[in-house]
Write an enzyme that holds these catalytic residues in place. Structure first.
Site, PDB file in Angstrom:
ATOM      1  CG  ASP A  57       7.904 -31.949  89.463  1.00  0.00           C
ATOM      2  OD1 ASP A  57       6.830 -32.579  89.512  1.00  0.00           O
ATOM      3  OD2 ASP A  57       8.523 -31.575  90.472  1.00  0.00           O
TER       4      ASP A  57
ATOM      5  CG  ASP B 120       6.608 -34.502  96.237  1.00  0.00           C
ATOM      6  OD1 ASP B 120       7.472 -35.005  95.493  1.00  0.00           O
ATOM      7  OD2 ASP B 120       5.978 -33.467  95.939  1.00  0.00           O
TER       8      ASP B 120
END
Length: 747
Positions: free
Chosen positions: A507, A569
Site C-alpha cells: 500500500d 477503496d
C-alpha cells in the site's frame, strides 16, 4: 553515417516533395522495421509508423501513424505565406527540441551551462536491434526477437555536445510502437534537463477528440471525452505517484469514433511517478501529443558523461474504436509487461480483513475470521493493516509505520505461529488443499510515532527547515536513498522469510509534499523500482498486489512487478462499474482487484443485492471478499459458496480473454462481454442499475463472436454469432437493481 547542413540551409529542403518506397509485405520479425535510406517505417499487422530525416538539415519529420501503408509515400507540402520563410514550426516533427522557430511544446528542453535552452538535435546514424533491450532501472515491455524489433535513431547537437538516442520498438502482433529516449551529456560542462517527453506525436491537420481518466480517492478512472481545441490542454500528476487525480494514459480519436468503430490512438506511459500529458493544436492545425516526466518535478542535472533515460511510452493504433485500442493494450500488457508468473494464472479467491476487522483484532479474532473464510470456500486469507509495531504498536493509523516487526500484544505466540494455524485450515473442508496467508505492508511510509523515525528522522522526505506536513498521520521515506531502499528490502524479507506468506498487499497512502529538490520525485521512483525488482525477483512465488489508497498508483510501471492492483477503496458495486470500466480503457481486467463487500456499503451507505455486488467484483482478475462473514445475514452467507464457485468459473476467461464494453457504464443497462483467447467460450456480465415502469426490455448485442459459428446460451438456446451480434438477446430483471452472468459455448 550521413552528413547534414546546419540550420541555415534548412529552408531549401523544407519545400521538397519527398517520396521514397515502403515495402508492402506482412509484418514479421524480419520486416517489422524497414529502412530505406533515411526513411524509417515500423510495420505492425495493421499499422505503419513512418518518419524520415530531412535531407537538408538532419531534422526528423513525421509522416504517418495509422493504417498499414505500402508503396511510395508523399511527405507534407509546407505552405508559404506572403514570402515569409517557413520554419520547423510549420511541420510535423518527430522529437521537437526547444527553439529554432517551433513555438509549440517541446519534447526536450535543456538548459546549458551558459543558460541557453536552444537545442539542435540532428540525425547522426541509426541501429536496428532484434528484440528489445531493457531500460536501465525502469520498468519496460519485453519480448523475444520473434516478438519485437527495435530501431534506435541517434541524434546529436554539435554545439552543446548532447546526444539523444530515440528508441522505437515495434510489437507487430499488437500494433504497438514503444518509445523512449536516452539523453547523454558528451560535453565538458553540466547541463540540466528541464523537460523530457518519452513520446511526441504530431497528428495531421484534422479535428480530433481526446479521452483521459480523471478522479479522486474512491472515484478513480472516470473517463472524460472532449474536443481537442486550438492551444494547449492536458493534465499531470505532481504528487510523486501517478495519483487518483489523473492517470498516465491518453487516447486520441476522430470525432466520429465510437466504442466499436473508428480510428483511435492510445498512449500509455510506463511510469508510476509525477508525469505530464500535453496536447496542443497549433496554428497550422496539427495536433501534438506528448507524454513524459513532469517538468515541474525534473530539473535533472547531467554531469559530463552522464545519461538520463526516460520512461517508455506505449502507443497503439486501432481502426476498431476505443474498444479495439483497449484490447491491444490489454494483450500487450498481459503478455509483454507483467513479469509475474501469476500474470494469467487463476487467482485465489481471497478475504481481506480490513472492512471486517479494521484495527480491532488479536490472534483469536484473526483466527476466527480465517476459519469462517475457509468454511465459505475462500482460498487466501489476507491480514490487513495493524499487525506490526512493538514499542509503537499499530493500533490506529498514528503509530507504527516503519517498524515492521509483529506486534507482541496482538500475537503473543508470534506471527509465524498464527500463520501456521491459519494455513492448516482447509477451504470448503477440502482436505486436499490448505488456506493460504497474505499480509499488508506500507513500506514507503513512516509515522513520527515509530522507532524508525526516532532513529532516522533524516530518512523522511523534507525540504530543509520547512514543516513536514502529515497525511494520515504519516510521512514518506526518501526512497531515493540507497540505505532506505536496503532497509525496506530487509524489513519485508525478514517477515516473508519468517512464515509461509504467499501474498503481499503493498500500500501507499499519501503523495509526496516536501522534497529537497525537484529531481527527487524521479530519484524516488528509481529507488522504488529497485526495491520492487529486488523483492519480486527474490520471492517469485508470492502474489504481489499494488495499492495506493485504492487506485492511486494503477499504472503500467507497477504492473511490471505486481500482476494485480487494488482498483479503488470504493467497494460500492454501482460505483465500481464506472471505476472498473474506466480503468479498462488502458489496463487489462486481469490486473484489477475487486471485492464483494458488506452492506450498507462503508463508502456510500448503499444496499445492493449480494449477487449484483458479486457479479461486479467478478469482472476483476482478483475476486475477493471484504467483510466479516459472522455479520452476514444467513441467506447471504449461504449464497457465498455458490458465488465463489461462479467466480472461479469465470476467472480464467476474465484473466486471459478479450473484453468488449457492450454498453457504457452510465447506461441503465451496462454490459461487458469476455471472450476466451480460442473463441470457444464467452461470458456476459449484464446489469440493470435503476428501475423502469412499463418499459420495453432492451436487447444487448454481442461483439467479437464468429458470425458463422453457433453458440449455446447457458447450455440451452442456440444462436449463430451473427444473430447474437446483430439482433442480440433480451434479459428481464425481476427487481429494480439486478444482474446476469450468461455463458456462451461455441458448438
Amino acid at each position: 553515417m550521413v552528413a547534414f547542413m546546419n540550420s541555415a540551409t534548412f529552408v531549401a529542403g523544407l519545400f521538397t516533395l519527398w517520396s521514397r518506397p515502403i515495402w508492402a509485405t506482412p509484418a514479421s520479425n524480419t520486416n517489422a522495421v524497414v529502412v530505406n535510406g533515411t526513411a524509417f517505417t515500423l510495420n505492425g499487422d495493421h499499422v505503419s509508423y513512418r518518419f524520415h530525416v530531412d535531407d537538408a538539415t538532419g531534422d526528423l519529420f513525421s509522416d504517418h501513424f495509422g493504417p498499414r501503408v505500402s508503396g511510395n509515400f508523399p511527405t507534407e507540402i509546407v505552405s508559404q505565406v506572403n514570402g515569409w520563410v517557413n520554419t520547423i514550426g510549420r511541420v510535423r516533427r518527430e522529437f521537437p527540441d526547444q527553439g529554432r522557430g517551433d513555438f509549440r511544446i517541446p519534447a526536450i528542453r535543456i538548459r546549458q551551462t551558459a543558460g541557453y535552452t536552444v537545442s539542435e538535435l540532428l540525425y547522426r546514424s541509426h541501429t536496428v536491434i532484434p528484440g528489445k533491450p531493457a531500460l536501465p532501472g525502469l520498468p519496460a515491455t519485453f519480448g523475444s526477437e520473434e516478438d519485437v524489433t527495435t530501431l534506435v535513431v541517434h541524434l546529436y547537437d554539435e554545439i552543446s555536445e548532447v546526444a539523444a538516442d530515440l528508441s522505437y520498438s515495434i510489437f507487430p502482433k499488437y500494433d504497438a510502437v514503444v518509445r523512449s529516449v536516452n539523453v547523454t551529456n558528451q560535453g565538458a560542462g553540466n547541463i540540466t534537463i528541464e523537460t523530457l517527453a518519452s513520446l511526441s506525436v504530431d497528428f495531421p491537420y484534422e479535428d480530433l477528440d481526446m479521452v483521459y481518466l480523471r478522479g479522486d480517492w474512491a472515484r478513480e478512472a472516470h473517463s472524460e471525452r472532449r474536443k481537442v481545441e486550438y492551444g494547449t490542454q492536458g493534465f499531470d500528476s505532481s504528487a510523486g505517484y501517478s495519483s487518483h487525480l489523473h492517470n498516465p494514459f491518453l487516447a486520441i480519436m476522430n470525432p466520429a469514433t465510437t466504442e466499436s468503430q473508428g480510428e483511435t490512438w492510445g498512449f500509455s506511459l510506463v511510469y508510476s511517478g509525477s508525469f505530464a500529458v500535453n496536447v496542443e493544436r497549433g496554428s497550422q492545425g496539427f495536433t501534438r501529443a506528448l507524454l513524459g516526466l513532469n517538468p515541474g518535478q525534473l530539473s535533472w542535472v547531467l554531469r559530463p558523461g552522464e545519461s538520463l533515460v526516460s520512461p517508455e511510452c506505449v502507443a497503439v493504433y486501432s481502426a476498431d474504436g476505443i474498444g479495439g485500442m483497449s484490447r491491444l493494450l490489454h494483450r500487450l500488457y498481459r503478455n509483454h509487461l507483467i513479469k509475474s508468473k501469476f500474470a494469467v494464472s487463476d487467482r485465489p479467491v481471497l478475504l481481506n480483513s480490513w472492512e471486517g476487522l479494521g484495527f480491532n483484532y488479536n490472534e483469536t479474532t484473526v483466527y476466527q475470521l480465517a476459519t469462517e473464510a475457509a468454511e465459505l470456500g475462500v482460498k487466501l486469507f489476507v491480514l490487513d493493516d495493524g499487525w506490526f509495531g512493538d514499542k509503537y504498536p499499530r493500533t490506529a493509523d498514528n503509530a507504527g509505520l516503519g517498524d515492521w516487526v509483529p506486534n507482541p500484544d496482538r500475537f503473543p505466540h508470534g506471527l509465524p505461529h498464527e500463520v501456521d494455524r491459519i494455513t492448516a485450515l482447509h477451504p470448503g473442508n477440502d482436505t486436499s488443499t490448505n488456506l493460504r496467508f497474505g499480509l499488508w505492508f506500507e513500506p514507503e511510509m513512516v509515522n513520527p510515532n515509530s522507532s524508525l523515525y526516532h532513529q532516522h528522522p533524516d530518512w523522511a522526505l523534507h525540504a530543509g527547515s520547512y514543516p513536514r506536513t502529515l497525511t494520515r498521520n504519516q510521512l514518506v521515506l526518501n526512497m531515493a536513498l540507497p540505505e532506505v531502499q536496503d532497509y525496506v528490502i530487509k524489513s519485508v524479507s525478514d517477515i516473508l522469510d519468517s512464515a509461509d506468506i504467499s501474498y503481499v498487499k503493498w500500500d501507499n497512502n499519501r503523495g509526496i509534499h516536501e522534497t529537497p529538490s525537484p529531481s527527487t520525485d524521479h530519484q524516488y521512483m528509481l529507488g522504488m523500482y529497485r526495491v520492487f525488482d529486488n523483492l519480486t525477483t527474490k520471492y517469485p512465488n508470492v502474489l504481489w498486489e499494488g495499492c495506493a489508497s485504492g487506485g492511486g498508483r494503477f499504472d503500467p510501471g507497477v504492473l511490471q512487478y505486481f500482476p494485480q492492483i487494488w482498483t479503488s477503496d470504493d467497494t460500492d458495486a454501482l460505483e465500481r462499474i464506472t471505476i472498473q470500466m474506466g480503468t479498462s480503457l488502458a489496463y487489462p481486467p486481469s490486473a484489477m482487484g475487486a471485492h464483494l463487500s458488506a452492506v450498507p456499503n462503508q463508502q456510500t451507505g448503499r444496499t445492493l443485492p449480494i449477487t449484483f455486488r458479486a457479479h461486479v467484483a467478478m469482472m476483476g482478475g482478483s475476486f475477493g471478499l471484504e467483510l466479516n462473514p459472522a455479520h452476514m445475514p444467513d441467506d447471504e452467507r449461504d449464497a457465498v459458496p455458490g458465488l465463489i464457485a461462479l467466480a472461479e468459473r469465470v476467472n480464467p476467461i476474465v484473466l486471459t480473454g478479450d473484453m468488449y464494453r457492450l454498453s457504457p457504464h452510465d447506461s441503465q443497462w451496462p454490459a461487458v462481454l469476455f471472450i476466451s483467447p480460442d473463441g470457444e467460450q464467452a461470458v456476459l456480465f449484464y446489469f440493470q442499475t435503476s428501475p423502469r415502469v412499463d418499459n420495453s426490455i432492451p436487447r444487448v448485442k454481442m461483439q467479437g463472436l464468429d458470425p458463422q459459428a453457433v453458440y449455446s446460451v447457458d447450455g440451452d438456446a442456440e444462436y449463430s454469432g451473427a444473430t447474437l451480434m446483430n439482433v442480440g438477446l433480451q434479459f428481464p430483471f425481476d427487481s429494480d437493481v439486478g444482474s446476469k452472468v450468461v455463458f456462451f459455448q461455441r458448438l
